[in-house]
Design a protein around this motif. Structure first.
Motif, PDB file in Angstrom:
ATOM      1  N   SER A 104      30.225  41.469  39.654  1.00  0.00           N
ATOM      2  CA  SER A 104      30.869  42.109  39.638  1.00  0.00           C
ATOM      3  C   SER A 104      32.478  42.066  38.802  1.00  0.00           C
ATOM      4  CB  SER A 104      31.857  42.683  40.967  1.00  0.00           C
ATOM      5  OG  SER A 104      32.445  41.298  41.282  1.00  0.00           O
ATOM      6  N   VAL A 105      33.024  42.948  37.628  1.00  0.00           N
ATOM      7  CA  VAL A 105      34.519  42.214  37.805  1.00  0.00           C
ATOM      8  C   VAL A 105      35.589  42.874  37.459  1.00  0.00           C
ATOM      9  CG1 VAL A 105      35.452  42.355  34.860  1.00  0.00           C
ATOM     10  CG2 VAL A 105      33.077  42.322  35.411  1.00  0.00           C
ATOM     11  N   PHE A 106      36.779  42.882  37.787  1.00  0.00           N
ATOM     12  CA  PHE A 106      37.935  43.223  38.301  1.00  0.00           C
ATOM     13  C   PHE A 106      39.386  42.862  37.427  1.00  0.00           C
ATOM     14  CE2 PHE A 106      41.307  44.481  40.970  1.00  0.00           C
ATOM     15  CZ  PHE A 106      41.043  45.771  41.765  1.00  0.00           C
ATOM     16  N   ILE A 107      39.593  44.133  37.433  1.00  0.00           N
ATOM     17  CA  ILE A 107      40.940  43.875  35.905  1.00  0.00           C
ATOM     18  C   ILE A 107      41.976  43.925  36.510  1.00  0.00           C
ATOM     19  CG2 ILE A 107      41.339  44.293  34.069  1.00  0.00           C
ATOM     20  CD1 ILE A 107      38.632  45.426  33.224  1.00  0.00           C
ATOM     21  N   GLY A 108      42.443  43.519  37.072  1.00  0.00           N
ATOM     22  CA  GLY A 108      44.219  43.769  38.035  1.00  0.00           C
ATOM     23  C   GLY A 108      45.351  43.248  37.296  1.00  0.00           C
ATOM     24  N   GLY A 109      46.158  43.553  38.172  1.00  0.00           N
ATOM     25  CA  GLY A 109      47.398  43.141  38.043  1.00  0.00           C
ATOM     26  C   GLY A 109      48.560  42.604  38.341  1.00  0.00           C
ATOM     27  N   GLY A 110      49.755  43.242  38.696  1.00  0.00           N
ATOM     28  CA  GLY A 110      50.553  43.920  36.915  1.00  0.00           C
ATOM     29  C   GLY A 110      50.116  45.667  37.111  1.00  0.00           C
ATOM     30  N   THR A 111      49.625  45.611  35.921  1.00  0.00           N
ATOM     31  CA  THR A 111      49.436  47.318  35.276  1.00  0.00           C
ATOM     32  C   THR A 111      48.440  47.273  34.299  1.00  0.00           C
ATOM     33  OG1 THR A 111      51.420  48.357  36.814  1.00  0.00           O
ATOM     34  CG2 THR A 111      50.256  49.486  35.323  1.00  0.00           C
ATOM     35  N   LEU A 135      35.113  33.555  39.343  1.00  0.00           N
ATOM     36  CA  LEU A 135      36.326  33.176  38.248  1.00  0.00           C
ATOM     37  C   LEU A 135      37.968  33.956  38.081  1.00  0.00           C
ATOM     38  CD1 LEU A 135      36.700  31.080  36.159  1.00  0.00           C
ATOM     39  CD2 LEU A 135      35.058  32.356  34.423  1.00  0.00           C
ATOM     40  N   GLY A 136      38.562  33.385  38.097  1.00  0.00           N
ATOM     41  CA  GLY A 136      39.647  33.951  38.164  1.00  0.00           C
ATOM     42  C   GLY A 136      40.255  33.677  36.279  1.00  0.00           C
ATOM     43  N   ILE A 137      40.297  34.261  35.344  1.00  0.00           N
ATOM     44  CA  ILE A 137      40.848  33.587  34.168  1.00  0.00           C
ATOM     45  C   ILE A 137      41.891  34.650  33.797  1.00  0.00           C
ATOM     46  CG2 ILE A 137      39.118  33.170  33.185  1.00  0.00           C
ATOM     47  CD1 ILE A 137      39.059  36.355  31.987  1.00  0.00           C
ATOM     48  N   GLY A 138      43.563  34.190  32.812  1.00  0.00           N
ATOM     49  CA  GLY A 138      44.443  35.651  33.000  1.00  0.00           C
ATOM     50  C   GLY A 138      45.476  34.530  34.081  1.00  0.00           C
ATOM     51  N   ALA A 139      46.926  34.988  33.702  1.00  0.00           N
ATOM     52  CA  ALA A 139      48.201  34.209  33.620  1.00  0.00           C
ATOM     53  C   ALA A 139      48.395  34.659  35.652  1.00  0.00           C
ATOM     54  CB  ALA A 139      49.667  35.139  32.961  1.00  0.00           C
ATOM     55  N   GLY A 140      48.459  33.472  35.823  1.00  0.00           N
ATOM     56  CA  GLY A 140      48.381  32.911  37.444  1.00  0.00           C
ATOM     57  C   GLY A 140      47.115  33.056  38.190  1.00  0.00           C
ATOM     58  N   ALA A 141      45.722  33.584  37.767  1.00  0.00           N
ATOM     59  CA  ALA A 141      44.260  33.976  38.098  1.00  0.00           C
ATOM     60  C   ALA A 141      44.616  32.358  38.594  1.00  0.00           C
ATOM     61  CB  ALA A 141      43.436  34.905  37.148  1.00  0.00           C
ATOM     62  N   HIS A 142      43.491  33.108  40.614  1.00  0.00           N
ATOM     63  CA  HIS A 142      43.071  32.059  41.603  1.00  0.00           C
ATOM     64  C   HIS A 142      41.227  32.134  41.044  1.00  0.00           C
ATOM     65  CE1 HIS A 142      46.536  31.190  44.048  1.00  0.00           C
ATOM     66  NE2 HIS A 142      46.804  31.972  43.073  1.00  0.00           N
ATOM     67  N   GLY A 143      41.075  31.334  41.314  1.00  0.00           N
ATOM     68  CA  GLY A 143      39.354  31.129  41.219  1.00  0.00           C
ATOM     69  C   GLY A 143      38.819  30.630  42.174  1.00  0.00           C
ATOM     70  N   LYS A 144      38.019  30.692  42.966  1.00  0.00           N
ATOM     71  CA  LYS A 144      37.101  29.639  44.591  1.00  0.00           C
ATOM     72  C   LYS A 144      35.594  29.408  42.783  1.00  0.00           C
ATOM     73  CE  LYS A 144      34.674  30.068  48.597  1.00  0.00           C
ATOM     74  NZ  LYS A 144      33.523  30.500  47.631  1.00  0.00           N
ATOM     75  N   LEU A 145      34.790  28.586  43.507  1.00  0.00           N
ATOM     76  CA  LEU A 145      33.586  27.916  42.395  1.00  0.00           C
ATOM     77  C   LEU A 145      32.940  27.082  43.018  1.00  0.00           C
ATOM     78  CD1 LEU A 145      34.984  28.433  38.868  1.00  0.00           C
ATOM     79  CD2 LEU A 145      33.511  29.847  39.878  1.00  0.00           C
ATOM     80  N   SER A 146      31.420  27.551  44.014  1.00  0.00           N
ATOM     81  CA  SER A 146      31.046  25.873  44.166  1.00  0.00           C
ATOM     82  C   SER A 146      29.843  25.268  43.983  1.00  0.00           C
ATOM     83  CB  SER A 146      29.813  27.556  45.495  1.00  0.00           C
ATOM     84  OG  SER A 146      30.953  28.158  46.683  1.00  0.00           O
ATOM     85  N   SER A 203      31.778  36.358  41.256  1.00  0.00           N
ATOM     86  CA  SER A 203      32.418  37.526  40.216  1.00  0.00           C
ATOM     87  C   SER A 203      33.954  37.083  39.540  1.00  0.00           C
ATOM     88  CB  SER A 203      33.187  38.571  41.465  1.00  0.00           C
ATOM     89  OG  SER A 203      32.201  39.315  43.139  1.00  0.00           O
ATOM     90  N   LEU A 204      34.250  38.030  38.433  1.00  0.00           N
ATOM     91  CA  LEU A 204      35.394  37.645  37.748  1.00  0.00           C
ATOM     92  C   LEU A 204      36.443  38.152  38.056  1.00  0.00           C
ATOM     93  CD1 LEU A 204      35.939  36.721  35.181  1.00  0.00           C
ATOM     94  CD2 LEU A 204      35.059  38.277  33.651  1.00  0.00           C
ATOM     95  N   TYR A 205      37.471  37.740  38.244  1.00  0.00           N
ATOM     96  CA  TYR A 205      38.503  38.671  38.192  1.00  0.00           C
ATOM     97  C   TYR A 205      39.350  37.809  36.490  1.00  0.00           C
ATOM     98  CZ  TYR A 205      43.026  39.708  39.440  1.00  0.00           C
ATOM     99  OH  TYR A 205      44.409  40.438  40.238  1.00  0.00           O
ATOM    100  N   VAL A 206      39.758  39.734  36.409  1.00  0.00           N
ATOM    101  CA  VAL A 206      40.893  39.218  35.106  1.00  0.00           C
ATOM    102  C   VAL A 206      42.419  39.523  35.433  1.00  0.00           C
ATOM    103  CG1 VAL A 206      40.961  40.378  32.216  1.00  0.00           C
ATOM    104  CG2 VAL A 206      39.505  39.052  33.337  1.00  0.00           C
ATOM    105  N   HIS A 207      43.462  39.423  35.267  1.00  0.00           N
ATOM    106  CA  HIS A 207      44.473  39.238  35.947  1.00  0.00           C
ATOM    107  C   HIS A 207      45.489  40.024  33.909  1.00  0.00           C
ATOM    108  CE1 HIS A 207      48.128  39.669  38.199  1.00  0.00           C
ATOM    109  NE2 HIS A 207      49.494  38.784  37.406  1.00  0.00           N
ATOM    110  N   LEU A 208      46.579  40.602  34.303  1.00  0.00           N
ATOM    111  CA  LEU A 208      46.558  41.358  33.009  1.00  0.00           C
ATOM    112  C   LEU A 208      47.837  41.636  33.852  1.00  0.00           C
ATOM    113  CD1 LEU A 208      44.857  44.005  31.223  1.00  0.00           C
ATOM    114  CD2 LEU A 208      44.834  41.200  30.680  1.00  0.00           C
ATOM    115  N   PRO A 209      48.617  40.608  33.304  1.00  0.00           N
ATOM    116  CA  PRO A 209      50.189  40.365  34.410  1.00  0.00           C
ATOM    117  C   PRO A 209      51.703  41.629  34.214  1.00  0.00           C
ATOM    118  CG  PRO A 209      50.843  39.076  32.349  1.00  0.00           C
ATOM    119  CD  PRO A 209      49.377  39.447  31.829  1.00  0.00           C
TER     120      PRO A 209
END
Length: 386
Positions: free
Chosen positions: A71-78, A271-282, A15-21
């Motif tokens: 999946s892609v999740f665009i989270g935050g923040g708002t 994969l976590g991208i964006g400010a403070g994003a966490h990721g876990k990759l195998s 999955s991909l997580y995108v942080h908008l802070p």
């Protein structure tokens, strides 16, 4: 790719997580990486941040090259502070760099305080397939206590718009609020369920370190017994409305479970991208965790670098797997433990035996599944694998 201590037979879903802070206001209970921007998000800042996300993603591509994204999740923040055109640009940037599976779930978190009529339709047109609306409460007095920027009326308007614009969407609701009674919660559920949400996420208000509430804890918080009664009420009312509890805090109609969060709970990769994003990759011989720079300005200045990266120690993998998998009401197949950790089932045999002996796990030897008692005492169950 070098030899390591593990032998993973296959890589899990990605999955991909995108942080908008940014938020209009930092809620006093929130310990997420969110930053106030009371005047709103300027076009220049939005453009600079999207450029940083592109650089971040491109720097990470060698680690996930060729792996399809479920999946892609665009989270935050708002995230809904970003206008639909910017979200469309972000999704286009992602599609140009990663192979998204057909029907890939793309979720956007939205706040009724940033809601404008037709805005949710704009997000749908931008490529978002699932909206998660952070309502938290329909009581104006509680919303003020929680520091929310929206009113109950705005929450209702936002949900009506979400239901009209999306086939699948989520409603976030908090419980165990200051002074809240069972009758108060029943009224909240009446309002929430009247919108027939395909998915409901419920969150117990907890006092987290380094938050405003940690320093100024509100009076009248329900005790553990009342909070437990509230959770029982939520579970009963949602079941009667056709929403099945499939995870500790998640209820859904058939076909509307959150793909992205389910991948987390099944110890999938992200994969976590964006400010403070966490990721876990195998990888074939190891599991890696990453963290991006937390401050938005630092992140934008160094978006092609991670701030922290470490290989998960072999001894830590059993607990990390169980911490997630045991949140699922149906649990997971025992074989998935080997697939996702590269460790033999013998490494958790003692914990499984102890949990079954205490009636916290089902007796099925091929499955790791909490009993009703194990689900009620989840922390006790998880601790057996620490």
């Amino acid at each position: 790719m070098r030899p390591g201590t593990l032998q993973l037979p296959a890589l899990p879903p990605l999955s991909l997580y995108v942080h908008l802070p940014w938020c209009l206001r930092k809620c006093p209970y929130c310990d997420f990486n969110s930053h106030e921007m009371k005047s709103g998000l300027s076009p220049d800042t939005a453009a600079a941040y999207l450029a940083a996300l592109r650089a971040d993603l491109e720097a990470a591509l060698p680690l996930v090259w060729g792996r399809p994204v479920v999946s892609v999740f665009i989270g935050g923040g708002t995230p809904s502070l970003f206008d639909p055109e910017r979200i469309a640009e972000l999704i286009s940037d992602i599609r140009a760099r990663l192979p998204l599976e057909p029907g890939c779930e793309i979720t956007l978190e939205a706040n009724p305080g940033t809601f404008e009529r037709e805005r949710f339709r704009g997000f749908r047109a931008a490529g978002v397939t699932r909206l998660s609306v952070g309502v938290q409460s329909f009581d104006d007095a509680q919303l003020r206590r929680l520091g929310r920027v929206h009113s109950a009326a705005q929450a209702r308007e936002a949900l009506a718009e979400a239901a009209a614009a999306f086939e699948t969407w989520n409603l976030d609701l908090m419980y165990a609020l200051p002074g809240q009674t069972l009758d108060d919660l029943a009224r909240e559920l009446d309002t929430a369920l009247a919108f027939a949400p395909p998915h409901l996420s419920i969150y117990h208000l907890t006092i987290e370190p380094n938050t405003v509430f940690a320093n100024r804890t509100p009076a009248g918080l329900p005790d553990a017994d009342l909070a437990s009664d509230m959770l029982d009420l939520i579970t009963a009312r949602t079941a009667a409305a056709g929403l099945a509890r499939y995870e500790v805090s998640a209820y859904a109609r058939d076909g509307h479970r959150c793909v992205h969060n389910t991948n987390y709970w099944q110890f999938g990769d992200y994969l976590g991208i964006g400010a403070g994003a966490h990721g876990k990759l195998s990888f074939p011989h190891r599991v890696l965790r990453q963290v991006r720079w937390r401050e938005p300005a630092a992140y934008m200045a160094q978006a092609n670098k991670v701030s922290n990266e470490h290989e998960v120690a072999r001894r830590d993998l059993p607990f990390e797997f169980m911490l997630n998998a045991l949140r699922l009401k149906e649990g997971v197949a025992l074989a998935q433990f080997l697939e996702r950790t590269g460790l033999p089932p013998s490494s958790i045999a003692a914990g499984l035996a102890a949990a079954r002996g205490r009636g916290l796990l089902e007796a099925d030897p091929a499955r790791i599944q909490p009993t009703a008692r194990g689900f009620d005492f989840l922390s006790d169950l998880q601790q057996l694998f620490l």
